[in-house]
Design an enzyme around this catalytic site. Structure first.
Site, PDB file in Angstrom:
ATOM      1  N   THR A   1      36.609  28.729   0.613  1.00  0.00           N
ATOM      2  CA  THR A   1      35.980  27.671  -0.178  1.00  0.00           C
ATOM      3  C   THR A   1      36.708  27.496  -1.507  1.00  0.00           C
ATOM      4  OG1 THR A   1      33.887  28.407   0.747  1.00  0.00           O
ATOM      5  CG2 THR A   1      33.780  26.956  -1.187  1.00  0.00           C
ATOM      6  N   GLU A   2      37.177  26.297  -1.742  1.00  0.00           N
ATOM      7  CA  GLU A   2      37.810  25.930  -3.010  1.00  0.00           C
ATOM      8  C   GLU A   2      38.968  26.868  -3.379  1.00  0.00           C
ATOM      9  OE1 GLU A   2      36.806  23.176  -4.611  1.00  0.00           O
ATOM     10  OE2 GLU A   2      35.058  22.786  -3.334  1.00  0.00           O
TER      11      GLU A   2
END
Lengths: 506, 398
Positions: B149-150
């Protein structure tokens, strides 16, 4: 337009059939050095050039000049002889001039700033720099001395990297020819008198004979390639040359390791996981064919050193140490296990060592059990790549017939087989990339191995089909040469245009 | 030859209702999440971005064959929304998958911060496995490369991801970690952390040239054309250039009027004019190139691709964010004890990192970005909303 190679065993000439020296690889080589970038002849006021080159019959270039034809024949061995034969009705005297572009550089170099020293000789000159020297003769030397740069590569279609080259023209060699008396004139490089040779891929280095991997650029002894060449040369009965090559390679064995590459100045590089195994296989095949007991005993210690290091477990690969050396194939590779299984099995047989034979059989068992997927073989344990490395256990006859048939069937399908031969990776594989070296290209090596694989399992008709493919591939870019690889989809030839392990199978 | 990995992050959060409604109904999905708005936004993004961009990429692959390749990292949250509201998008991505010129990456199914949940990695592992299985179900292949994530990354995440069998992991190529080294090579974690996994680092300058600066008239390189960009790529040394941007760049962040679709359609042709450039995918790159050096990222120095800091402050930078994050984590035991898949799913939607992102209070330039994406008027409103939802959800669990 086609490339051609004349390998005299010491000096190598590479050129195009138009007479052009149109690539940085063209010229005269004494690996690892390049000596001559090009030569060019002028007869009176006309140059012999691709524009008036009417053809090449494999030995001679034929040029059409005003009022006469000129044949240029080149013979290569320890030196190079260039014979010009004058044909036609023209009588009287003609002036023949030879311009030679000197480029003494190392194989890996391109443009450089070295200066040359020129020594005039009775019928030519000697030119040298800190790397080496070259003698050119056959005419009166008219001293000049011109340094220049040029880009010889006009053939971008072949995707060869062509870089700027440095050329030194020391002057002109001139000879007046009275056509009423003489119909032929000879110029030479290095030696005036020598026995011309055609050595194929064989090369006589200062440290012994072995095989070059391919032309134009694999001007080293790549021992993996040499081993595949030897397997074929043994079949053809060329045992003397194979023995020489085995002895040359064996000089470089260090602590049970065989170098992957030996440069022709004697520098060796050790970085493969399979080459020592392939060496043992080639040696054992030679010993079986020759019954050379002296050689067997001479090599006993070396074989022992190679095998004793690998008596436990599967053989693990790290980085780019397999034949697919553009890929990071970490782990347990099928091709590697297969090579070592054969190495142990054949050494066990030749040297009567039951422990080696058992070890070989154990690896074969792992191949048949751990690598077997039900209808094919894993490329690496724990990975799902579908590659033509499944050929290796067939090549070494390590699968039972029922399994072999399944694998061969798949290799024969369009997934792997193309008009040019066998793709290294299935076109169905997720990572298949047709123009990547080891992710999708068609390989001459694999096509050749397929011939043996089919023969091993009694499929002569199929083997013939793959032989015919190699025959068809011959001469696509290089006269009598088979390309190293082809794009997996477009089938455009790529890589070296005359690769030893692509063409030794027929 | 330099590999160009053109990778797209494809994500739409499941947005909460801007104001918690105590009488929002029994269906918790409808009760907490603004499904109408999510559907509307999704439709807009499909029409403006996903579908036209997919079609351009499909045409490029049709025309250029294997010479053009891209990679997608699609969140499970978005795939769920596709299945609910726009199944034609699944078909479209499946069509791309069938070309075999497209690689699908793995991430946490719920685009969550589960990789930061302390030493217990079980929730993170479950979400990764869920996503990997989803990819296999939809696109036929289990991904081999992971993008957290990210781009959140540290040594322990790399270790866990290697343990899950991934060959590579993406993160941000920031100077704080790379120092003088180039982002255009593969790296690896220290030997004591992980043995085999390779780290692909994003070239954020070249990525942001498309993702952020493409239509910026203040930029001295505006307008960015495909041939100019390809020239920059060709002049960039290294084994691989990882261009990783939000897929929504095309048509959503950068409007069609900026010429972004023209850019996407032209770029492959311009790149392929250069003999030293080749489109690739992360798995191919990992197979081809060795890790050139080690990057050592301690947990206190965790990287992400967000904001100027490139750390986790975009989600955990203020008290409100940290409080909400702890509250979400606290529910794990309760929800797992209940063993109800529907409740588990709701809790996991609440883990979506975007809910915390909207509570960010950074006042400088990045604040605008947070605001641009947020469905809330203020960070405080976002905070209160999620707290109320969590409180209500907890009651349902007890």
């Amino acid at each position: 337009m086609k490339f051609y190679v004349k390998n005299g065993g010491r000096l190598i000439l590479m050129r195009f059939d138009t007479g052009a020296f149109g690539s940085k690889w063209c010229g005269v080589w004494r690996p690892p050095l390049k000596l001559i970038e090009y030569w060019a002849f002028k007869v009176d006021d006309e140059w012999l050039s691709p524009q008036n080159c009417m053809g090449f019959d494999g030995k001679r270039h034929l040029y059409e000049l005003k009022g006469m034809r000129v044949e240029e024949e080149v013979l290569v061995g320890d030196g190079v002889k260039i014979r010009l034969r004058f044909k036609g009705k023209k009588k009287g005297k003609v002036k023949v001039q030879m311009e030679v572009g000197i480029n003494i550089r190392r194989w890996e170099e391109n443009a450089h700033d070295r200066r040359y020293e020129v020594v005039g000789k009775r019928d030519g000159f000697l030119v040298k720099n800190e790397l080496g020297s070259v003698r050119v003769g056959g005419g009166k030397f008219l001293r000049g001395g011109l340094y220049r740069r040029h880009f010889p590569g006009a053939y971008h279609d072949w995707d060869w990297l062509e870089e700027e080259q440095s050329v030194f023209v020391p002057g002109i060699l001139e000879k007046e020819v009275d056509l009423r008396k003489v119909k032929e004139v000879t110029f030479y490089i290095e030696k005036r008198d020598f026995e011309p040779r055609e050595m194929g891929f064989g090369y006589l280095s200062d440290f012994g004979f072995c095989y070059l991997a391919g032309f134009p650029w694999f001007l080293q002894f790549w021992t993996r390639d040499a081993c595949f060449i030897m397997l074929n040369e043994i079949k053809k009965g060329n045992l003397k040359a194979v023995k020489e090559a085995l002895l040359t390679i064996s000089k470089f064995e260090r602590d049970g390791e065989i170098p992957t590459k030996i440069e022709l100045d004697g520098k060796a590089y050790y970085y493969s996981v399979d080459v020592p195994g392939l060496f043992v296989i080639a040696l054992c095949r030679y010993l079986e064919a020759s019954k050379d007991k002296k050689m067997r005993e001479k090599m006993r210690g070396l074989v022992n050193r190679i095998l004793r290091k690998r008596m436990e477990g599967l053989i693990e690969s790290y980085g780019k140490d397999t034949w697919m050396d553009s890929l990071e194939r970490d782990g347990y590779c099928l091709d590697v296990q297969s090579v070592w299984a054969e190495a142990f099995r054949s050494a066990g047989k030749v040297y009567g060592r039951a422990d080696w034979a058992r070890r070989g059989e154990e690896i074969v068992r792992v191949i048949n059990e751990e690598f077997w997927t039900g209808d094919f073989l894993l490329d690496r344990l724990g990975e799902d790549d579908i590659t033509a490395n499944a050929l290796f256990p067939l090549f070494f006859k390590q699968l039972p017939k029922d399994k072999a048939r399944k694998v061969l069937k798949r290799l024969e399908s369009e997934e792997f087989t193309t008009e040019r031969g066998i793709r290294c990776r299935s076109s169905e594989d997720e990572l298949y990339d047709p123009d990547e070296y080891h992710l999708g290209r068609v390989w001459g090596l694999l096509t050749g191995m397929m011939i043996v694989a089919e023969e091993n399992y009694g499929r002569a008709e199929k083997a013939k089909k793959y032989k015919e493919i190699i025959e068809r591939n011959k001469g696509s870019r290089c006269i009598d040469g088979v390309d190293e690889t082809y794009d997996g989809d477009s089938l455009i030839p790529m890589g070296c245009c005359k690769q030893a392990w692509s063409e030794v199978w027929v | 030859m330099t590999d160009i990995n053109l990778c797209f992050e494809v994500h739409q959060p499941l947005r909460l209702k801007p104001y918690y409604e105590p009488d929002g109904g029994k269906d918790l999905l409808e009760r907490y999440f603004d499904m109408e708005k999510n559907k509307k936004i999704l439709r807009r993004v499909i029409d403006k971005c996903y579908m036209p961009a997919n079609n351009i990429i499909l045409k490029l692959i049709d025309d250029l064959g294997k010479k053009f390749k891209v990679s997608f990292s699609i969140t499970g949250v978005l795939l769920d929304q596709f299945e609910m509201f726009a199944p034609e998008m699944i078909d479209s991505f499946q069509q791309l998958a069938s070309t075999r010129s497209v690689e699908f990456l793995c991430q946490t199914y719920y685009h969550s911060l589960a990789s930061l949940y302390g030493t217990d990695r079980s929730e993170f592992v479950e979400q990764v496995e869920m996503h990997r299985e989803k990819m296999k179900d939809l696109f036929g292949k289990r991904p081999k490369v992971f993008e957290n994530t990210e781009f959140i990354y540290n040594n322990m995440i790399a270790k866990t991801v290697e343990g899950l069998g991934f060959k590579g992991i993406f993160t941000e190529g920031i100077e704080r970690v790379l120092g003088w080294r180039s982002p255009n090579y593969l790296y690896k974690p220290p030997e004591h952390v992980a043995k085999k996994i390779k780290v692909l680092v994003r070239n954020y300058r070249l990525s942001d040239d498309i993702g952020y600066r493409f239509s910026a008239r203040w930029w001295d390189q505006w307008p960015l054309t495909a041939d100019k960009y390809a020239t920059w790529l060709a002049a960039t040394p290294g084994d691989v250039i990882n261009i990783f941007i939000d897929y929504e760049t095309f048509g959503e962040h950068q409007w069609p009027e900026t010429g972004i679709f023209w850019f996407l359609g032209s770029l492959p042709y311009e790149v392929l004019k250069w003999k030293n450039l080749k489109f690739s995918t992360p798995s191919r790159t990992i197979l081809k190139y060795p890790a050139r050096d080690v990057i050592d990222v301690f947990e206190f120095n965790t990287i992400s691709w967000a904001d100027i800091e490139r750390d986790v402050s975009a989600w955990l930078g203020n008290e409100m964010q940290r409080f909400a994050y702890e509250e979400i984590k606290k529910i794990e035991k309760l929800v797992k004890k209940r063993g109800d898949p529907k409740l588990l799913r709701i809790w996991r939607y609440l883990q979506n990192s975007d809910h915390l992102y909207y509570i960010c209070t950074k006042w400088w330039a990045d604040g605008d970005v947070h605001k641009y994406f947020s469905p809330f008027d203020t960070p405080e409103q976002g905070f209160l909303t999620i707290l109320k939802v969590l409180s209500d959800f907890k009651e349902k669990l007890l």
